[in-house]
Write a protein that holds these residues in place. Structure first.
Motif, PDB file in Angstrom:
ATOM      1  N   ASP A   1       1.481  -1.211   0.380  1.00  0.00           N
ATOM      2  CA  ASP A   1       0.213   0.063  -0.227  1.00  0.00           C
ATOM      3  C   ASP A   1       0.747   1.492  -0.116  1.00  0.00           C
ATOM      4  N   LEU A   2       1.616   1.707   1.118  1.00  0.00           N
ATOM      5  CA  LEU A   2       3.226   2.868   0.951  1.00  0.00           C
ATOM      6  C   LEU A   2       3.352   2.534  -0.465  1.00  0.00           C
ATOM      7  N   LEU A   3       3.995   1.429  -1.048  1.00  0.00           N
ATOM      8  CA  LEU A   3       4.786   1.666  -2.212  1.00  0.00           C
ATOM      9  C   LEU A   3       3.843   2.888  -3.479  1.00  0.00           C
ATOM     10  N   CYS A   4       2.511   1.640  -3.719  1.00  0.00           N
ATOM     11  CA  CYS A   4       1.622   1.905  -4.645  1.00  0.00           C
ATOM     12  C   CYS A   4       1.146   3.626  -3.950  1.00  0.00           C
ATOM     13  N   SER A   5       0.633   3.727  -3.320  1.00  0.00           N
ATOM     14  CA  SER A   5      -0.106   5.457  -2.315  1.00  0.00           C
ATOM     15  C   SER A   5       1.963   6.217  -3.004  1.00  0.00           C
ATOM     16  N   GLN A   6       3.206   5.478  -2.594  1.00  0.00           N
ATOM     17  CA  GLN A   6       4.084   6.935  -3.005  1.00  0.00           C
ATOM     18  C   GLN A   6       4.104   7.120  -4.691  1.00  0.00           C
ATOM     19  N   VAL A   7       3.903   6.362  -5.600  1.00  0.00           N
ATOM     20  CA  VAL A   7       3.277   6.252  -7.221  1.00  0.00           C
ATOM     21  C   VAL A   7       3.034   7.386  -7.047  1.00  0.00           C
ATOM     22  N   ALA A   8       1.413   6.656  -6.752  1.00  0.00           N
ATOM     23  CA  ALA A   8       0.197   7.391  -7.480  1.00  0.00           C
ATOM     24  C   ALA A   8       0.750   9.160  -6.555  1.00  0.00           C
ATOM     25  N   LEU A   9       1.119   9.316  -5.781  1.00  0.00           N
ATOM     26  CA  LEU A   9       1.377  10.633  -5.115  1.00  0.00           C
ATOM     27  C   LEU A   9       2.467  11.408  -5.876  1.00  0.00           C
TER      28      LEU A   9
END
Lengths: 169, 276
Positions: free
Chosen positions: A135-143
């Protein structure tokens, strides 16, 4: 005050987009968290009073719609805001890359604090970390993808509301 | 002009003031603020769900007549099967009522089914919940069981003016009394392990030593009807693993929940007819 409300409106738009994205991603069990993006522009560009108001309102909005102790988002956002606002004179804040990096770091810190605060409720906290890391990786990419657009949106919204001058004129 | 050191500390002083203010603000004010922000965002969330419904409607409109005829024929067959089941159900209910009367047994709790569209799904590693498009306006109570065709979805954790929040059984905070289908000893079920791209899972504790289950020989876990709002016999999931717990008195294990839990678009709330 108008500056704070306009900024809050843009944060409300971001909240709606993230909520709808999470609704669509629920089937894949992926969850986006963009708390860092909620505080970055306000902390780097707005006067302290307006920035605090906008961030607190965004925190209250996030608290109202999630099953966490009321005030957790608000206080975490306020803490992150204070830290970023304190170092903003040392950051080349007119550069988009610098803003994005600040947002990424703030998001990482907020995500980890949030996880440590909430993870103890489950039956096997250790087994939840792989999911949280994804979730953190996806969130960072999305951000990283959304942040330049969102900072531009916040800047243009303030110009359209005539609380800031258009830098192009 | 304030000294530079004080100016640098202003964000942290503001933070301290905010924390102190938050601690001294009365609960009534916090509750009112929370309710205000909930109702502020509710129309947006509900409008988005109506937009999705409209999108689905126009997608369905694109189907050809022959596809619709085929679907209608399948539906007619399904309806005929269900009509037969309804007749059987009526006969069985009459039999249950007769036996309850004869043996002076307490009657099972009766429920009114309330169908509701899902307006928002939240499936994080921290919590799992749904928001449905019915709330106080349809008499939904807090704690009501929520089900779908695959079994239990969860229970209503919060009721708002036009929406309600459903805490899913995969949520770490949910605990239920359950039984292995065909057995009588109650087992404790708790949700909580939700890996990415995988079906949600839960854990069971206090499983009797006589119970054996594995991925090759799974067992169905159903609600026990004990000490809770859920009627007995509703499917929770499949027990795929049990192993002796540390104390050696019981076993603990894993339950595979229905993968459709995270993609639900419509659920049924069981509203108790005689709440006590």
């Amino acid at each position: 005050m108008r500056r704070a409300l306009i900024t809050f409106l843009t944060l409300f738009v971001l909240w709606v987009i993230v909520a709808q994205s999470n609704h669509a991603l629920a089937g894949s069990h992926v969850y986006l968290f963009l708390g860092g993006l909620m505080i970055t522009y306000a902390a780097l560009h707005l006067p302290l009073r307006d920035g605090v108001i906008a961030v607190l309102l965004a925190g209250l909005l996030s608290d109202a719609t999630t099953p966490v102790p009321f005030g957790l988002h608000t206080l975490l956002f306020a803490g992150a805001f204070a830290i970023v606002a304190n170092v903003r004179d040392h950051v080349p804040r007119e550069e988009t890359v610098a803003r994005v990096i600040v947002a990424l770091l703030a998001n990482l810190a907020l995500f980890l604090v949030f996880s440590f605060a909430l993870i103890g409720r489950g039956p096997a906290p250790g087994q939840v970390w792989p999911r949280l890391i994804v979730d953190l990786l996806c969130s960072q990419v999305a951000l990283a993808l959304v942040a330049p657009w969102f900072f531009a949106l916040q800047g243009r919204a303030l110009v359209l509301a005539r609380v800031e001058r258009d830098p192009l004129t | 002009m304030p000294p530079k050191r004080f100016d640098q500390a202003r964000p942290f002083l503001t933070l301290i003031v905010i924390v102190i203010a938050w601690l001294v603000v009365p609960v009534v004010v916090k509750t009112f603020t929370r309710a205000s922000f909930i109702e502020l965002q509710a129309p947006i969330t509900v409008a988005a769900s109506y937009a999705r419904d409209l999108q689905e409607y126009w997608t369905l409109r694109l189907h050809s007549n022959s596809e619709l005829i085929e679907a209608g024929r399948d539906l007619a067959r399904l309806t005929a099967t269900y009509e037969y089941s309804v007749q059987q159900n009526a006969t069985l209910q009459a039999e249950v009522a007769r036996l309850e009367e004869l043996l002076k047994l307490p009657a099972y709790a009766n429920y009114r089914p309330e169908y509701a569209r899902v307006v928002r799904r939240d499936f994080s590693g921290w919590w799992q919940q749904l928001t449905i498009r019915k709330g106080r306006n349809y008499g939904i109570p807090v704690g009501a069981p929520v089900i779908f065709s695959g079994g239990v979805v969860g229970r209503v954790s919060e009721v708002r003016a036009y929406t309600a929040v459903v805490e899913l059984i995969s949520n770490p905070g949910v605990r239920l009394a359950s039984v292995i289908e065909g057995e009588t000893q109650p087992i404790s079920f708790q949700g909580g392990i939700n890996a990415t791209f995988d079906a949600p899972r839960g854990v069971i504790e206090f499983v009797p030593l006589s119970v054996f289950a594995s991925a090759a020989m799974p067992k169905r876990l159903v609600t026990s009807g004990l000490g809770g709002v859920f009627p007995p016999g509703l499917s929770l999931g499949t027990v795929t693993k049990v192993e002796p717990s540390a104390d050696g008195l019981f076993k603990s294990g894993e339950v595979q929940l229905d993968p459709r839990l995270s993609t639900l678009t419509e659920v049924t709330v069981l509203v108790p007819l005689n709440p006590e």
